[in-house]
Design an enzyme around this catalytic site. Structure first.
Site, PDB file in Angstrom:
ATOM      1  CB  ILE A 115      -0.972  -0.008   1.216  1.00 21.73           C
ATOM      2  CG1 ILE A 115      -1.970   1.156   1.147  1.00 21.73           C
ATOM      3  CG2 ILE A 115      -0.227  -0.048   2.532  1.00 21.73           C
ATOM      4  CD1 ILE A 115      -3.148   1.039   2.110  1.00 21.73           C
ATOM      5  CB  CYS A 116       1.055   4.143   0.829  1.00 20.84           C
ATOM      6  SG  CYS A 116       1.411   5.889   1.011  1.00 20.84           S
TER       7      CYS A 116
END
Length: 188
Positions: A115-116
Site C-alpha cells: 500500500i501507498c
C-alpha cells in the site's frame, strides 16, 4: 467454517515487513484486521526490538518486532503485507535480504499486498513488469518505468499482487487480502 466467521483466517500466518518510518495506519490497521479475522501476524524487520511509525505528519508509535528478516523464510507464511510511508519502503528497497524475501514471496504465488509507497519494494524485487498496479500517486512514473500498468483505483489485484493507494483505502485493501487468503484456504 463460514466466510463470515471472525475465525475465517484461523491457521493463516501473515508476515508484515517494515522498518522505521512505516505509515502507522498502514501497518496497524491491516494487522488488527487480520488478527481479528483469526490470522497470526508477525512484524518482520531489519533489526530486533521495535520500529517507530510515522503518523501522517510526525513520528508515531513504536511497534514490537516479532522476527528479523534473517529469521524468516517464505515457506513460514501464507501472505506478505508491505506498509507504506516514504521512509520505510525507501530503506527496505536498499536491503538485499528484504528485496530477496519480497521477490521470492511474489514468485511463490502467495498473496503480496503493498500500500501507498510500499510498491517501491516491488519495483526493486522486479515483480511489477506487466502487472496492473496502484500506489501513492508520486510512484506512478517509477512503476511505469519498471514495466507496470499504473492505475488510480482504491485497490488493484493482479494475480497474487494486491496494491492500494493510501490510508483511506485500507478497508478495501484489507478485504482483498482476506479474499486472497480465503482462496488459498479453499484450494489447499
Amino acid at each position: 467454517m463460514s466466510i463470515f466467521s471472525k475465525d475465517s483466517l484461523k491457521g493463516k500466518k501473515v508476515a508484515i515487513l517494515a522498518t522505521d518510518g512505516f505509515e502507522q495506519s498502514e501497518l496497524e490497521k491491516p494487522k488488527k484486521f487480520l488478527e481479528d479475522e483469526g490470522a497470526e501476524t508477525h512484524v518482520i524487520s531489519l533489526k530486533s526490538g521495535s520500529i517507530k511509525g510515522w503518523d501522517e505528519k510526525d513520528w508515531g508509535d513504536k511497534v514490537s518486532v516479532d522476527k528479523t528478516i534473517d529469521q524468516v523464510k517464505v515457506a513460514d507464511y501464507d501472505a506478505l503485507v508491505l506498509p507504506g510511508g516514504q521512509m520505510n519502503p525507501d530503506v527496505l528497497r536498499t536491503e538485499k535480504a528484504a528485496v530477496n524475501f519480497i521477490g521470492d514471496f511474489a514468485r511463490s504465488g502467495k498473496p503480496v499486498a503493498a500500500i501507498c509507497h510500499g510498491p517501491w519494494t516491488l519495483i526493486e524485487a522486479d515483480v511489477v513488469r506487466g502487472k496492473n498496479i496502484t500506489s501513492w500517486p508520486s510512484l506512478q512514473t517509477d512503476l511505469k518505468n519498471a514495466g507496470a500498468h499504473w492505475t488510480d483505483q482504491t485497490v488493484v489485484v493482479d494475480g497474487n499482487i494486491i496494491t492500494s493507494r493510501n490510508p483511506q483505502d485500507i478497508p478495501n485493501f484489507n478485504d482483498k487480502i482476506k479474499e486472497a487468503l480465503l482462496k488459498t484456504t479453499v484450494s489447499a
